[in-house]
Write a protein that holds these residues in place. Structure first.
Motif, short mmCIF file in Angstrom:
data_model
loop_
_atom_site.label_atom_id
_atom_site.label_comp_id
_atom_site.label_asym_id
_atom_site.label_seq_id
_atom_site.Cartn_x
_atom_site.Cartn_y
_atom_site.Cartn_z
N ALA A 282 0.83 -1.21 0.00
CA ALA A 282 0.00 0.00 0.00
C ALA A 282 0.86 1.25 0.00
CB ALA A 282 -0.93 0.00 1.21
N ALA A 283 1.94 1.23 0.80
CA ALA A 283 2.82 2.39 0.85
C ALA A 283 3.50 2.63 -0.51
CB ALA A 283 3.88 2.20 1.94
N MET A 284 3.94 1.55 -1.14
CA MET A 284 4.56 1.67 -2.46
C MET A 284 3.56 2.19 -3.49
SD MET A 284 7.69 0.75 -1.97
CE MET A 284 8.32 0.45 -3.60
N SER A 285 2.33 1.70 -3.42
CA SER A 285 1.30 2.15 -4.35
C SER A 285 1.00 3.63 -4.17
CB SER A 285 0.02 1.34 -4.15
OG SER A 285 0.24 -0.03 -4.40
N ALA A 286 0.95 4.07 -2.92
CA ALA A 286 0.67 5.48 -2.65
C ALA A 286 1.74 6.38 -3.25
CB ALA A 286 0.58 5.71 -1.14
N TYR A 343 -0.54 6.24 10.52
CA TYR A 343 -0.17 6.26 9.10
C TYR A 343 -1.39 6.34 8.20
CZ TYR A 343 4.47 4.73 10.66
OH TYR A 343 5.70 4.65 11.26
N LYS A 344 -2.44 5.56 8.52
CA LYS A 344 -3.62 5.48 7.66
C LYS A 344 -4.27 6.86 7.48
CE LYS A 344 -6.56 2.17 8.57
NZ LYS A 344 -6.55 1.23 7.43
N VAL A 345 -4.58 7.52 8.61
CA VAL A 345 -5.29 8.80 8.55
C VAL A 345 -4.42 9.87 7.89
CG1 VAL A 345 -6.26 10.66 9.95
CG2 VAL A 345 -6.74 8.28 10.54
N THR A 346 -3.15 9.93 8.27
CA THR A 346 -2.27 10.96 7.75
C THR A 346 -2.10 10.85 6.24
OG1 THR A 346 -1.04 10.98 9.83
CG2 THR A 346 0.03 11.98 7.92
N THR A 347 -1.77 9.65 5.77
CA THR A 347 -1.51 9.46 4.34
C THR A 347 -2.78 9.59 3.51
OG1 THR A 347 0.29 7.96 4.93
CG2 THR A 347 -0.43 7.95 2.64
N THR A 348 -3.88 9.01 3.99
CA THR A 348 -5.14 9.10 3.25
C THR A 348 -5.61 10.54 3.15
OG1 THR A 348 -5.77 6.89 4.02
CG2 THR A 348 -7.52 8.29 3.15
N ALA A 349 -5.49 11.30 4.25
CA ALA A 349 -5.87 12.72 4.22
C ALA A 349 -5.00 13.49 3.23
CB ALA A 349 -5.76 13.32 5.61
N GLY A 500 -5.42 6.14 -4.95
CA GLY A 500 -4.37 6.03 -3.93
C GLY A 500 -4.93 6.18 -2.53
N ALA A 501 -5.87 7.11 -2.34
CA ALA A 501 -6.47 7.31 -1.03
C ALA A 501 -7.24 6.08 -0.57
CB ALA A 501 -7.40 8.53 -1.06
N VAL A 502 -7.95 5.43 -1.49
CA VAL A 502 -8.70 4.21 -1.16
C VAL A 502 -7.73 3.10 -0.72
CG1 VAL A 502 -10.15 2.38 -2.09
CG2 VAL A 502 -10.65 4.76 -2.66
N ALA A 505 -6.31 3.90 2.75
CA ALA A 505 -7.36 3.78 3.77
C ALA A 505 -7.64 2.33 4.12
CB ALA A 505 -8.63 4.48 3.29
N LEU A 506 -7.50 1.45 3.14
CA LEU A 506 -7.78 0.03 3.36
C LEU A 506 -6.63 -0.72 4.02
CD1 LEU A 506 -9.62 -0.91 0.02
CD2 LEU A 506 -10.64 -0.67 2.30
N PHE A 507 -5.38 -0.35 3.68
CA PHE A 507 -4.27 -1.23 4.03
C PHE A 507 -3.19 -0.64 4.93
CE2 PHE A 507 -5.79 -2.82 -0.17
CZ PHE A 507 -6.28 -4.03 0.27
N LEU A 508 -3.05 0.66 5.04
CA LEU A 508 -2.01 1.19 5.92
C LEU A 508 -2.42 1.03 7.38
CD1 LEU A 508 -0.45 4.44 4.40
CD2 LEU A 508 0.37 2.09 4.31
N PRO A 509 -1.45 0.90 8.27
CA PRO A 509 -1.77 0.72 9.70
C PRO A 509 -2.18 2.03 10.35
CG PRO A 509 0.59 0.82 9.41
CD PRO A 509 0.00 0.85 8.01
#
Length: 529
Positions: A282-286, A343-349, A500-502, A505-509
Motif C-alpha cells: 500500500a505504501a509503495m502504491s501510494a 499512518y492510515k489517517v495521515t496518508t489518506t488525508a 491512492g487514497a482508497v 485507507a484500506l491497508f495502511l496501519p
C-alpha cells in the motif's frame, strides 16, 4: 537510563557525533538529482521554441527528454542499490555524482532534441547510483528512534530542491541560454564530492545480493515499450492505432515476463515476496500514484503559466514556490501527525487533499486570480508532505537495516515509474485533447503546417507568430483548446489520487506500534570512518 547507551554500542561514536553533518551532505547529493527535474520543468517551454532560443522540441520529444531520465533512473535503481550494498555506499555515491556531473555538462551543449534525450539518460545513470545510496547511508548512521526524524528532514530536502529548481532555472533562462539549467549542476557536484570524501563514512551489506542483469534488461525494455506506446498514442491522438496498441501490449508482456522471472530467480533485483505484506504494498502504491498525478500536473502547469498566462520562466518558477515551501515546512513535521493520528489517517488525508487540488485545476481559466493558484499549490505541497514522509518510514522500516539500499531503491523506483507513467499518460491525454480541440481551427493554415501547429499550444503559438497579424486569430482558440485539455487532464489526475487514497485507507496501519529494540533486531552494519 539504559536506552541512551544503545547508540554507542550500535554506531561508532565518531560517526554518531557527525550524523547531522552527514545528513546535510546526503541532502546536497539528493538536491542535485531532484533539482535537475525541477529546473527542467520551467525550461520546457524554452526548449520547445525554435533555435536559436531553444531546440524546437515537439511535445513528445519534451516528454522523452523527461522520461529518458526517469526510465533509466528507475530501471537501474535495483542494481545500483545492490552494487552499493556490495562495493560500499560511499564509493557508489562518489561515482554516481561524477557521472551525473559529466552528463549535465554534455546535456548543456546538446545541439538537438535527440542528443539532449541521450545525455539526459547518461545523467540518469549517475543519479540511479546516488539516490538509493543517500537513504541507505542515512539508515546506517542514525539509530532507529531517530530515523523517522532524519527521513522527514531528508524528504524535506526534496521540497527544498523543488523550491530552488524552478526559481534557479527561471533566473538562468532570463539571463543565459537554455543549456545553463544543466550546467549549473556541475559546481554543485564538485562541492558535494569534496564534502562526501571528507565527512561520509562507508558502509556495505556483509551479505549482498547477486546482480540481476536479465531482470534489469527486462524491466527497462518493458517500461520503455509501454511508455513509448503511450506517448506515441498521444502524439497521433489515436490510441487505436495498430502500432500504438502493439507497442503497449509488447511492453506489458515484457513486464509480465520480468515479474515471472524475478519470482523464480534465486537472486532477484525485485524481491516480489516483499509485496505479500499489504502495508508495504500500500505504501509503495501510494508513492507511485501520487507521483503519477504530480508529475502530470507539473508538466501542464508550466504551459498554463507561461503560454496561456504569459509569465516568464523566472516568474513561473516563483509561482511554484508555495508548492515547495509547504513540503519544506510540513515534511519534517509529518511524523508528529503520524504519532497522533497514525499512518492510515495521515496518508489518506494527504492523498485526498492532493486529489482536491487537482480537481481545482480543472476549473482554472485564463483570468483565474493568480493568488488562488498559489493557494492551490501550497495545499498540494501540504498533501504531498503528509504522504511522502509516512510512506517512506513504512517502507524503510519494513526491511532489515542492512537491506536499506534495496528498500530505498524500491521506493525510488516506484516513485520514478509512477512519475514517468504520469508524464506519459497525462501528457498523452493533454496532447490528444488539445489536438482534438484545435484541429477545426487550423483550416486556414497551409496543409504542411497543420500537423505541426496541432502538436501543442507552443507549436500553435509558434506558427501564429510566423504568420504575423494573420496568426493572431489562432491565439484565442489555442488558449481555449489548451484550457479544455488541461481540465480533462487534471480530472484524470484527480481520479488517480482518489484511487491512492482508497488503497491507503484500506491497508495502511494506524498509529505506529511500540518500537521493540533488542535481540531480535538485525545487527547494524558497521560504519567505518
Amino acid at each position: 537510563m539504559t536506552t541512551p547507551a544503545a547508540p554507542a554500542r550500535r554506531i561508532p561514536e565518531t560517526v554518531h557525533r557527525r550524523r547531522w553533518a552527514i545528513l546535510g551532505v546526503l541532502m546536497l547529493s539528493l538536491l542535485i538529482v531532484v533539482l535537475d527535474n525541477s529546473i527542467l520543468n520551467v525550461a520546457i517551454k524554452t526548449i520547445s521554441t525554435p533555435a536559436p532560443t531553444g531546440l524546437g522540441a515537439t511535445q513528445s520529444e519534451i516528454e522523452w527528454a523527461i522520461n529518458s531520465y526517469t526510465l533509466v533512473f528507475a530501471g537501474l535503481l535495483f542494481t545500483a542499490g545492490l552494487i552499493g550494498d556490495r562495493l560500499g555506499r560511499k564509493k557508489v555515491l562518489l561515482g554516481g555524482l561524477i557521472v551525473f556531473g559529466v552528463g549535465s555538462a554534455l546535456a548543456a551543449e546538446s545541439g538537438s532534441p535527440g542528443t539532449l534525450i541521450a545525455y539526459r539518460a547518461l545523467m540518469a545513470l549517475g543519479a540511479a547510483f546516488v539516490m538509493p545510496a543517500t537513504l541507505a547511508v542515512l539508515m546506517n548512521v542514525f539509530e532507529r528512534e531517530e530515523q523517522p526524524k532524519a527521513i522527514g528532514i531528508w524528504a524535506g530536502g526534496v521540497g527544498l530542491a523543488i523550491a530552488i529548481g524552478p526559481i534557479t532555472g527561471g533566473a538562468l533562462l532570463d539571463h543565459f541560454w537554455w543549456g545553463s539549467v544543466f550546467l549549473i549542476n556541475v559546481p554543485i557536484v564538485i562541492v558535494a564530492v569534496a564534502l562526501m570524501i571528507w565527512l561520509v563514512p562507508d558502509s556495505r551489506d556483509p551479505r549482498p545480493g547477486r546482480l540481476d542483469p536479465v531482470g534489469v534488461v527486462l524491466s527497462v525494455v518493458g517500461l520503455v515499450l509501454l511508455v513509448y506506446g503511450i506517448i506515441k498514442g498521444g502524439e497521433l491522438a489515436d490510441f487505436k492505432d495498430a502500432k500504438v496498441l502493439a507497442t503497449i501490449a509488447a511492453g506489458l508482456v515484457v513486464l509480465a515476463g520480468f515479474v515471472i522471472f524475478e519470482k523464480r530467480s534465486t537472486h532477484p533485483s525485485l524481491d516480489v515476496t516483499y509485496f505479500k505484506n499489504k502495508v508495504f504494498s500500500a505504501a509503495m502504491s501510494a508513492i507511485a500514484l501520487v507521483f503519477f498525478a504530480l508529475m502530470g500536473v507539473t508538466f501542464f502547469s508550466v504551459f498554463y503559466t507561461q503560454s496561456v498566462r504569459g509569465y516568464s520562466p523566472l516568474q513561473s518558477g516563483l509561482l511554484m514556490l508555495p508548492l515547495a515551501a509547504a513540503q519544506m515546512i510540513f515534511a519534517p513535521r509529518a511524523r508528529l501527525v503520524v504519532d497522533r493520528f497514525g499512518y492510515k489517517v495521515t496518508t489518506t488525508a494527504g492523498l485526498i487533499l492532493v486529489a482536491a487540488t487537482l480537481a481545482v485545476f480543472g476549473t482554472f481559466e485564463k483570468d483565474t486570480p493568480i493568488w488562488f493558484l498559489e493557494v492551490v499549490f501550497f495545499l498540494m505541497g501540504t498533501g504531498m508532505a503528509h504522504i511522502m514522509t509516512p510512506t517512506s518510514v513504512v517502507i524503510m522500516q519494513a526491511l532489515p537495516r542492512e537491506k536499506a539500499g534495496s528498500a530505498s531503491a524500491l521506493s525510488n523506483t516506484f516513485r520514478q515509474v509512477g512519475g514517468a507513467l504520469g508524464i506519459a499518460v497525462l501528457g498523452s491525454v493533454l496532447a490528444t485533447s488539445y489536438r482534438t480541440g484545435i484541429e477545426d481551427k487550423l483550416g486556414l493554415l497551409p496543409p504542411g503546417l497543420r500537423g505541426t501547429a496541432g502538436e501543442s499550444i507552443e507549436a500553435t503559438l509558434g506558427v501564429a507568430a510566423k504568420l504575423g497579424p494573420q496568426g493572431n486569430a489562432l491565439v484565442g482558440p489555442a488558449n481555449d483548446a489548451f484550457l479544455h485539455a488541461m481540465h480533462v487532464t487534471a480530472l484524470c489526475g484527480t481520479g488517480v489520487a482518489i484511487i491512492g487514497a482508497v488503497v491507503t485507507a484500506l491497508f495502511l496501519p494506524g498509529k505506529p506500534p511500540e518500537r521493540q529494540e533488542g535481540k531480535q533486531e538485525q545487527e547494524l552494519v558497521a560504519a567505518t570512518d
